[in-house]
Design a protein around this motif. Structure first.
Motif: not given
Ligand code: GDP
Ligand code: MG
Length: 597
Positions: A134-162
């Motif tokens: 849903k990166i088409d949505l104006p409310a999308a915040e890919p960087d924040r969500v990447k950081a959240q995936i790393e903080d909360v789940i502990g997964l490397d999200a730097s290569d997340a597919v957008l």
């Protein structure tokens, strides 16, 4: 197929984050389904699933994909059930694949089911590719969500597919990531056959269809196979892959996923997690982790009109053909007559089954109070399971009672946290953990399952305006002060409304129930006491006053048509009621009375 050219994966996501839409796009992008045959949410086949937007059965599709390295790959996507009631089924589907796409809505972020599902994938040893949708949505915040995936789940999200599954943006990158970042399956073609039974369903034309993942060996049409847990032997009539409809296939080797039919009569004869091997050259041990399906929530289903009992029996038997995880046995209730005591994997499962009975079979049903399974430790040292409060033995013979407990994970925006804590506290919860991820709090609670089965989820949604997400699993049994509470209407116990409650909460609950019933039961020509009682002791009481006038009195006798119409109207209103002694109780009363405010 060469193992190095196979990739098996699932998609894990919180509900509504775009799992089905992404599956649609992958199916389209690989040309698996011709554009003219494409419809939305193509893998969600059941009507109820489609309407509620949830996937109950695991659905699978085999995709052919030529990668940027020029090689042809086979990609098997298993779309796992998306609801906690089906946790065991999910765990088996997870064992059937090597990797997962972790889909997170980039405008929402990580939710409770994201976590629950990703932990299952990690448990199954999956390689995980984060996908931000849903990166088409104006409310999308890919960087924040990447950081959240790393903080909360502990997964490397730097290569997340957008991606935008809706528009198709980024879909080719997802396909490439599947090939380059997920591992191929392992297996030995020469070893005795070992295939896991991942799922099974009933097809009106084909009978029982069994979905398998081959671990070792090769299975072919005509083979005689044995189910290692049930011991049953069958001959494979048909072998196929799913695209997503069945396409006949000559053989399935290690790492492959497909379906078979083998003149199996009932879905009940197949057990998710069972190991299929050859009769002649069997594997020496079954795959680990098999568990028989265990219903955890029980309730009675009775026809509103007693004359519909045989229809109900027919309908339940037909449904059971296609759903091995619900149990039923005949039950007689003093108040409700003949019906069935049914066991379900959870509340959603209960609702789905009841819905189907009402809609597909046109039945009007009374559902009695859902009950969990209590463990009764008797004074004579024996232990009994109690599935129905009506079967509660004389309490003086009971030493103590245990009830099932769950661990619940709730994620909620900060501002609603107070309300959520209060709700959990009210439901006898014990807080285990409280952490933050940005402005969202994650709380874990140890709760009694019986406090969750009625309306916990509805309450949670309403106090958080829908912003909370919730997930749970059963952790075990614990002793508590539990008693059976009965409801008496006009002095007669209504067994369908009896329930097990915690002693300290019996008064509150009893008072709430009699007040509700007072509103729900129509007035009669006489006064009706409504009482809640424990043993012989009344703990709450309301009185429904008598109707003063005959409803037809106004019609003077002269206007016969009008009088008849009025009586007919009354009769129609009565259709969805049941008589208890001299009192009519409407169907809604049974469900509404159990909901707590
Ligand atoms: P599921 O519950 O994870 O299977 O989610 P669905 O695939 O059913 O999607 C939930 C909703 O989000 C649907 O209304 C989709 O149309 C919408 N949706 C899915 N992907 C996207 C996307 O990339 N962008 C937008 N704007 N909406 C999407
Ligand atoms: Mg879906």
């Amino acid at each position: 197929t060469d193992l190095a050219r196979i990739r098996n994966f699932s998609i894990v996501a919180h509900i509504d984050h775009g799992k089905s839409t992404l599956a649609d796009r992958l199916i389209q992008a690989t040309g698996t389904v011709a554009d003219r045959d494409m419809k939305e949410q193509i893998l969600d086949s059941m009507d109820i699933e489609r309407e509620r937007g949830i996937t109950i059965k695991a659905n699978t599709v085999r995709l052919d994909y030529t990668a940027r390295d020029g090689q042809a790959y086979v990609l098997n996507l298993i779309d796992t059930p998306g609801h906690v009631d089906f946790a065991y089924e999910v765990s088996r589907s997870m064992r059937a694949v090597e990797g997962s796409l972790l889909v997170v809505d980039a405008s929402q972020g990580v939710e409770a089911q994201t976590l629950a599902n990703v932990y299952q994938a990690l448990d199954a040893g999956h390689e995980i590719v984060p996908v931000l949708n849903k990166i088409d949505l104006p409310a999308a915040e890919p960087d924040r969500v990447k950081a959240q995936i790393e903080d909360v789940i502990g997964l490397d999200a730097s290569d997340a597919v957008l991606i935008s599954a809706k528009s198709g943006l980024g879909i080719p990158d997802v396909l490439e990531a599947i090939v380059t970042r997920l591992p191929p399956p392992k297996g030995d073609r020469e070893a005795p056959l070992k295939a896991m039974l991942v799922d099974s369903w009933y097809d009106a034309y084909l009978g029982v269809v069994v979905m398998i993942r081959v671990m070792d060996g090769v299975i072919r049409k005509g083979d005689r196979i044995r189910m290692m847990q049930t011991g049953a032997v069958y001959a494979v009539d048909r072998l196929a892959v799913l695209r997503p409809q069945m396409v006949d296939w000559p053989e399935l080797g290690p790492g492959e996923i497909g379906v078979l039919t083998a003149s199996i009569k009932q879905v009940r004869d197949t057990r998710v997690g069972d190991t299929i091997t050859h009769e002649r050259r069997p594997a020496d041990a079954p795959l680990p982790g098999f568990k028989p399906a265990q219903p955890v929530v029980f309730c009675g289903l009775f026809p509103v009109d007693a004359a519909d009992f045989e229809d109900l029996r027919d309908a339940i038997e037909k449904l059971a053909l296609n759903d091995a995880s619900f149990t039923f046995e005949m039950e007689t209730s003093a108040a409700l007559g003949f019906g069935f005591r049914c066991g379900f994997l959870g509340l959603l499962h209960l609702e789905v089954v009841r819905d189907r009975l009402e809609r597909e079979y046109g039945l009007d049903l009374i559902t009695t109070a859902p009950s969990v399974v209590y463990r009764l430790h008797m004074k004579d040292g024996t232990v009994r399971d109690l599935h129905n409060p009506a079967d509660m033995p004389d309490p003086t013979h009971i030493d103590h009672i245990e009830e099932p407990r769950i661990k619940a994970t709730i994620m909620v925006p900060d501002e609603y946290l107070g309300d959520v804590l209060k709700l959990c506290q009210d439901r006898r919860g014990i807080q285990l953990n409280l952490t933050y991820a940005g402005s969202r709090a994650m709380v874990e609670y140890d709760l009694p399952l019986n406090e969750v089965v009625f309306d916990f989820y509805d309450r949670l949604k309403s106090v958080t305006k829908g912003y909370a997400s919730f997930d749970y699993h059963i952790t075990g049994y614990r002793e508590d002060r539990l008693v059976k509470m009965q409801i008496l209407v006009n002095g007669e116990p209504v067994d369908a409304l009896s329930m097990m409650v915690h002693r300290d909460r019996a008064e509150t609950r009893g008072r709430a129930m009699v007040e509700k019933l007072k509103e729900l039961i129509p007035r009669h020509m006489f006064q009706i006491p409504i009482q809640a009682a424990i043993g012989g002791k009344v703990i709450a009481r309301e009185t429904l006053s008598a109707l003063r006038k005959d409803v037809t009195a106004k019609c003077y006798g002269g206007d016969a048509t009008r009088k008849r119409k009025l009586l007919e109207k009354q009769k129609a209103g009565k259709k969805r009621m049941r008589q208890f002694g001299k009192v009519d109780i409407p169907q809604e009363a049974f469900i509404s009375a159990l909901k707590m405010d």
